[in-house]
Design an enzyme around this catalytic site. Structure first.
Site, PDB file in Angstrom:
ATOM      1  N   ASP A  56      -1.075  -2.691  -2.274  1.00 39.35           N
ATOM      2  CA  ASP A  56      -0.995  -2.454  -3.725  1.00 39.35           C
ATOM      3  C   ASP A  56      -1.632  -3.636  -4.453  1.00 39.35           C
ATOM      4  OD1 ASP A  56       0.317  -0.092  -3.169  1.00 39.35           O
ATOM      5  OD2 ASP A  56       2.321  -0.892  -3.540  1.00 39.35           O
ATOM      6  N   ARG A 122       7.839  16.375  -0.425  1.00 38.12           N
ATOM      7  CA  ARG A 122       8.225  14.971  -0.644  1.00 38.12           C
ATOM      8  C   ARG A 122       7.638  14.455  -1.950  1.00 38.12           C
ATOM      9  NH1 ARG A 122       6.207   9.631   0.799  1.00 38.12           N
ATOM     10  NH2 ARG A 122       7.985   8.248   0.982  1.00 38.12           N
TER      11      ARG A 122
HETATM   12  O1  LIG Z   1       4.748   7.718  -1.181  1.00 43.87           O
HETATM   13  C1  LIG Z   1       4.975   6.627  -0.656  1.00 43.87           C
HETATM   14  O2  LIG Z   1       5.946   6.402   0.053  1.00 43.87           O
HETATM   15  C2  LIG Z   1       4.001   5.502  -0.854  1.00 43.87           C
HETATM   16  C3  LIG Z   1       3.391   5.470  -2.224  1.00 43.87           C
HETATM   17  C4  LIG Z   1       2.448   4.322  -2.401  1.00 43.87           C
HETATM   18  O3  LIG Z   1       2.215   3.541  -1.511  1.00 43.87           O
HETATM   19  C5  LIG Z   1       1.784   4.104  -3.689  1.00 43.87           C
HETATM   20  O4  LIG Z   1       1.960   4.914  -4.623  1.00 43.87           O
HETATM   21  O5  LIG Z   1       1.035   3.106  -3.795  1.00 43.87           O
HETATM   22 FE   LIG Z   2       1.184   1.787  -2.244  1.00 39.67          FE
END
Ligand SMILES: O=C(O)CCC(=O)C(=O)O
Ligand SMILES: [Fe+2]
Length: 177
Positions: A56, A122
């Site tokens: 991120d 999910r």
């Molecule tokens: O959906 C997830 O568990 C990960 C989401 C994710 O890594 C993100 O949105 O950057």
């Molecule tokens: Fe992420």
């Protein structure tokens, strides 16, 4: 979420014996974003990916992943490990800006989301807590051990976001000294 992110940031800084005054963060408001992810069941999950491997760009990310598994992190020597949901718990990921600031002492985590064949749809909610866009980030000299060199050149958050959009695979490598 912002209050929680600020609190976590303060605790992280305190654990590193860093004071806000050591930072040049008073150049605007933190950049924040909320991302909603949706992963419907997939007939052949081995041939598709929910969210490709990435780190991120944030300082830290607070992730709500409900009760359905899918999040995996990459651990050197062990490979991809599933982060199974814990009822009532949020996941906190170290982002690239914290990685740069600590000269990789707090490494940003490579992670991905895999799909499920059966079961429910999910959903996950990621809150990205970043630094002000004009803020310059570089390894804090105060944190370096004797003989340890900064690994990254100073970069503004805005510049890093641009670099990441161009070099998605190896963004941190492209600012290595
Ligand atoms: O959906 C997830 O568990 C990960 C989401 C994710 O890594 C993100 O949105 O950057
Ligand atoms: Fe992420």
């Amino acid at each position: 979420m912002k209050v929680l992110a600020e609190k976590l940031t303060d605790l992280i800084l305190e654990s590193l014996a860093i004071f806000r005054e050591d930072l040049n963060w008073d150049v605007g408001s933190p950049s924040t974003a909320l991302q909603l992810n949706s992963y419907p069941p997939c007939p052949n999950p081995n041939r598709a990916m929910g969210l490709a491997p990435h780190t991120d760009t944030s300082f830290l990310t607070i992730l709500y992943q409900g009760s359905i598994s899918g999040l995996q992190i990459f651990k050197q020597g062990a490979g991809w490990i599933s982060m199974l949901p814990v009822t009532g718990a949020l996941v906190v990921n170290v982002g690239d800006l914290l990685h740069i600031l600590t000269n990789a002492r707090f490494p940003s985590v490579l992670h991905r989301a895999v799909l499920n064949q059966e079961g429910s749809h999910r959903l996950s909610v990621a809150y990205f807590f970043g630094l002000p866009i004009e803020c310059s980030v570089s390894p804090l000299l105060k944190l370096l051990d004797s003989g340890e060199n900064p690994r990254y050149r100073p970069v503004t958050v805005k510049e890093y976001v641009d670099i990441k959009s161009k070099y998605f695979e190896e963004p941190l490598t492209s600012i290595r000294i």
